[in-house]
Scaffold this motif. Sequence first.
Motif, short mmCIF file in Angstrom:
data_model
loop_
_atom_site.label_atom_id
_atom_site.label_comp_id
_atom_site.label_asym_id
_atom_site.label_seq_id
_atom_site.Cartn_x
_atom_site.Cartn_y
_atom_site.Cartn_z
N THR A 277 0.85 -0.96 0.00
CA THR A 277 0.10 -0.20 -0.18
C THR A 277 1.00 1.31 0.16
N GLU A 278 2.17 1.40 -0.49
CA GLU A 278 3.00 2.14 -0.35
C GLU A 278 2.05 3.15 -1.47
N MET A 279 2.49 4.05 -1.85
CA MET A 279 1.93 5.15 -2.81
C MET A 279 2.65 4.68 -4.14
N HIS A 280 3.57 4.90 -4.32
CA HIS A 280 4.27 4.48 -5.71
C HIS A 280 4.65 2.85 -6.00
N ASP A 281 4.26 2.56 -5.25
CA ASP A 281 3.47 0.51 -5.95
C ASP A 281 3.14 0.23 -5.47
N TRP A 282 1.22 0.88 -4.98
CA TRP A 282 0.17 1.17 -5.06
C TRP A 282 -0.36 1.75 -5.98
N SER A 283 0.19 2.78 -6.59
CA SER A 283 -0.29 3.18 -7.65
C SER A 283 0.19 2.80 -9.34
N ARG A 284 1.01 1.00 -9.39
CA ARG A 284 0.79 0.18 -10.31
C ARG A 284 -0.25 -0.50 -11.73
N ILE A 285 -1.17 -0.41 -9.91
CA ILE A 285 -2.39 -1.28 -9.98
C ILE A 285 -4.06 -0.51 -11.07
N PHE A 286 -3.48 0.97 -10.95
CA PHE A 286 -4.55 1.21 -12.11
C PHE A 286 -3.25 2.03 -12.87
N SER A 287 -2.53 2.70 -12.97
CA SER A 287 -1.45 2.77 -14.05
C SER A 287 -1.45 1.38 -14.81
N GLY A 288 -1.15 0.61 -14.76
CA GLY A 288 -1.24 -0.98 -15.52
C GLY A 288 -2.36 -0.65 -16.13
#
Length: 239
Positions: free
Chosen positions: A131-142
Amino acid sequence: TGQQVYSGSSGEVVSHEAGHAILDAIRPGFLSSWHADTNGFHEAFGDLTALYMSTQNDEVCQLAAQQTGGDLSKPSLLSDTGEHMGRAINNKYGIHDADRDYVRCMINDCKWEDPNNIEGEDPTPEHPVSTEMHDWSRIFSGAQYDVVAAITKRNMADGMDAAKAIKAAGNESMDILAKAVNISPKENATYRDIALCMLKADEEMGGKNHDIILSCMQDRNILFDDDDTPSGVSMASLP
């Protein structure tokens, strides 16, 4: 390498940070939101701003077409974000594998799960996306990158060459996302909220991308068959 690397010399890095500023102006409430999705979307929006900056450049689209043949499921300068900076970080700290000279890659298999079930901010075998924001972001950007790839594929089936298909897909998906943010909840927006707003935005634009958006978001567990209206959103016509 012994060479000084300036993050500001990277168009993708600058565009990412500009994306934060744009989103702050449109949805200032996102900055004080508590939901992991809202924080992750802020980072995803930055990466997607970098992607769309890149697809505005004809030379970039030409090179991406050469690298992929128009199949954006293959790695390229579009999928890999911040290669120059990523290579510098790798050289200095050795935190990436040898074949990962970039900051983040939008070709991934990250899937959404309830962040309340995840403890800590480090990936684990049970929860490979933290849930670290940069890691979690990969769900939506992907997921959004998958949308671009699918629109590109359709454009090529309609007769466009690969470079033009990529550029047109970038423009179209950028418009959808921008309109979606414009009607999104003003705070604590979830990935589901944004995805449903994308469907609404696409509907207002003619609806030809409905199935692509729905499929890509369902593949990431962002949307499900019974989804309807995003929470806290008035589904009035878009401006």
